[in-house]
Design an enzyme around this catalytic site. Structure first.
Site, PDB file in Angstrom:
ATOM      1  N   ASN A  45       0.845  -1.195   0.000  1.00  0.00           N
ATOM      2  CA  ASN A  45       0.000   0.000   0.000  1.00  0.00           C
ATOM      3  C   ASN A  45       0.884   1.250   0.000  1.00  0.00           C
ATOM      4  O   ASN A  45       1.985   1.268   0.562  1.00  0.00           O
ATOM      5  CB  ASN A  45      -1.011   0.012   1.152  1.00  0.00           C
ATOM      6  CG  ASN A  45      -0.416  -0.136   2.526  1.00  0.00           C
ATOM      7  OD1 ASN A  45       0.629  -0.758   2.705  1.00  0.00           O
ATOM      8  ND2 ASN A  45      -1.074   0.429   3.517  1.00  0.00           N
ATOM      9  N   ILE A  46       0.382   2.277  -0.671  1.00  0.00           N
ATOM     10  CA  ILE A  46       1.129   3.526  -0.851  1.00  0.00           C
ATOM     11  C   ILE A  46       0.169   4.669  -0.535  1.00  0.00           C
ATOM     12  O   ILE A  46      -0.768   4.919  -1.301  1.00  0.00           O
ATOM     13  CB  ILE A  46       1.657   3.659  -2.297  1.00  0.00           C
ATOM     14  CG1 ILE A  46       2.513   2.434  -2.677  1.00  0.00           C
ATOM     15  CG2 ILE A  46       2.475   4.947  -2.447  1.00  0.00           C
ATOM     16  CD1 ILE A  46       2.850   2.346  -4.157  1.00  0.00           C
ATOM     17  N   GLU A  47       0.386   5.310   0.610  1.00  0.00           N
ATOM     18  CA  GLU A  47      -0.537   6.366   1.039  1.00  0.00           C
ATOM     19  C   GLU A  47      -0.061   7.737   0.559  1.00  0.00           C
ATOM     20  O   GLU A  47       1.008   7.876  -0.051  1.00  0.00           O
ATOM     21  CB  GLU A  47      -0.699   6.315   2.558  1.00  0.00           C
ATOM     22  CG  GLU A  47      -1.310   4.990   2.981  1.00  0.00           C
ATOM     23  CD  GLU A  47      -1.615   4.909   4.472  1.00  0.00           C
ATOM     24  OE1 GLU A  47      -1.129   5.758   5.247  1.00  0.00           O
ATOM     25  OE2 GLU A  47      -2.363   3.976   4.837  1.00  0.00           O
ATOM     26  N   CYS A  56      -4.091   0.591  -2.520  1.00  0.00           N
ATOM     27  CA  CYS A  56      -3.967  -0.633  -1.730  1.00  0.00           C
ATOM     28  C   CYS A  56      -2.865  -1.510  -2.316  1.00  0.00           C
ATOM     29  O   CYS A  56      -2.527  -1.420  -3.509  1.00  0.00           O
ATOM     30  CB  CYS A  56      -5.267  -1.421  -1.758  1.00  0.00           C
ATOM     31  SG  CYS A  56      -6.630  -0.655  -0.864  1.00  0.00           S
ATOM     32  N   GLU A  58      -2.997  -4.653  -3.062  1.00  0.00           N
ATOM     33  CA  GLU A  58      -3.509  -5.548  -4.114  1.00  0.00           C
ATOM     34  C   GLU A  58      -3.533  -4.839  -5.463  1.00  0.00           C
ATOM     35  O   GLU A  58      -3.119  -5.384  -6.480  1.00  0.00           O
ATOM     36  CB  GLU A  58      -4.930  -6.011  -3.773  1.00  0.00           C
ATOM     37  CG  GLU A  58      -5.034  -6.788  -2.480  1.00  0.00           C
ATOM     38  CD  GLU A  58      -5.337  -5.917  -1.273  1.00  0.00           C
ATOM     39  OE1 GLU A  58      -4.748  -4.810  -1.154  1.00  0.00           O
ATOM     40  OE2 GLU A  58      -6.152  -6.334  -0.445  1.00  0.00           O
ATOM     41  N   CYS A  89     -10.365  -4.836   0.068  1.00  0.00           N
ATOM     42  CA  CYS A  89     -11.451  -3.849   0.079  1.00  0.00           C
ATOM     43  C   CYS A  89     -12.310  -4.015  -1.177  1.00  0.00           C
ATOM     44  O   CYS A  89     -11.938  -4.706  -2.140  1.00  0.00           O
ATOM     45  CB  CYS A  89     -10.883  -2.433   0.172  1.00  0.00           C
ATOM     46  SG  CYS A  89     -10.288  -1.786  -1.399  1.00  0.00           S
ATOM     47  N   CYS A  92     -10.653  -3.085  -4.581  1.00  0.00           N
ATOM     48  CA  CYS A  92      -9.711  -4.105  -5.066  1.00  0.00           C
ATOM     49  C   CYS A  92     -10.451  -5.337  -5.572  1.00  0.00           C
ATOM     50  O   CYS A  92     -10.039  -5.957  -6.558  1.00  0.00           O
ATOM     51  CB  CYS A  92      -8.723  -4.484  -3.967  1.00  0.00           C
ATOM     52  SG  CYS A  92      -7.538  -3.163  -3.627  1.00  0.00           S
TER      53      CYS A  92
HETATM   54  N1  THU Z   1      -5.306  -1.422   2.471  1.00  0.00           N
HETATM   55  C1  THU Z   1      -4.748  -2.281   1.564  1.00  0.00           C
HETATM   56  O1  THU Z   1      -3.614  -2.065   1.110  1.00  0.00           O
HETATM   57  N2  THU Z   1      -5.469  -3.358   1.180  1.00  0.00           N
HETATM   58  C2  THU Z   1      -6.723  -3.662   1.627  1.00  0.00           C
HETATM   59  O2  THU Z   1      -7.309  -4.628   1.187  1.00  0.00           O
HETATM   60  C3  THU Z   1      -7.359  -2.814   2.631  1.00  0.00           C
HETATM   61  C4  THU Z   1      -6.622  -1.595   3.023  1.00  0.00           C
HETATM   62  C5  THU Z   1      -4.523  -0.268   2.911  1.00  0.00           C
HETATM   63  C6  THU Z   1      -5.053   1.065   2.449  1.00  0.00           C
HETATM   64  C7  THU Z   1      -4.488   1.989   3.498  1.00  0.00           C
HETATM   65  O3  THU Z   1      -3.172   2.374   3.103  1.00  0.00           O
HETATM   66  C8  THU Z   1      -4.398   1.134   4.749  1.00  0.00           C
HETATM   67  O4  THU Z   1      -4.503  -0.207   4.314  1.00  0.00           O
HETATM   68  C9  THU Z   1      -5.474   1.413   5.765  1.00  0.00           C
HETATM   69  O5  THU Z   1      -6.721   1.356   5.215  1.00  0.00           O
END
Ligand code: THU
Length: 133
Positions: A45-47, A56, A58, A89, A92
């Site tokens: 994941n990359i915020e 996300c 995935e 989520c 995804c």
């Molecule tokens: N996140 C994912 O990378 N995959 C998921 O299936 C659910 C959530 C990440 C998004 C965000 O960076 C962090 O988790 C918190 O929601």
């Protein structure tokens, strides 16, 4: 994919998780996407400070693969940073629906290399939206 290969794919997801950029949620996710030909694409994941541009793990893995010409996928392993299975989520799941077979693509949710659950996309995204399939 062969059940014997699942722990290896989960380990790849843990390798991907090391690169997670999540300074806002501090929730670190890794994914490893296996193609039909046996290649693995990792994603984390990359915020973002503006929040909504975040990706996300995935989707990072799937978009890396698709952008390199891959469209035939066998499985994805997903790990999170809590001691719990991490179901993908809804966004995804919809991206998986675009590229993955609903009945054969395996979605592996892992708490450890030997502690996992396997789902089909048809179970996680029933009545999926699609055009022309
Ligand atoms: N996140 C994912 O990378 N995959 C998921 O299936 C659910 C959530 C990440 C998004 C965000 O960076 C962090 O988790 C918190 O929601």
């Amino acid at each position: 994919m062969d059940t014997a290969d699942i722990p290896g794919l989960i380990r790849e997801a843990y390798e991907a998780q090391k690169f997670a950029y999540a300074p806002y949620s501090r929730f670190y996710v890794g994914a490893a996407l296996l193609t039909a030909k046996g290649r693995v694409y990792r994603g984390c994941n990359i915020e973002n400070a503006a929040y909504s541009p975040a990706s996300c793990a995935e989707r990072t893995a799937i978009f890396k693969a698709v952008s390199e010409g891959e469209r035939d996928f066998a499985a994805i392993a997903i790990v999170g940073s809590r001691d719990a299975y991490l179901p993908p989520c809804g966004v995804c799941r919809q991206v998986m629906q675009e590229f993955c077979d609903r009945e054969t693509f395996q979605i592996i949710l892992a708490k450890a290399p030997e502690d996992y659950k396997v789902y089909r996309l048809s179970e996680l995204l029933p009545e999926a939206f699609c055009l022309g399939k």
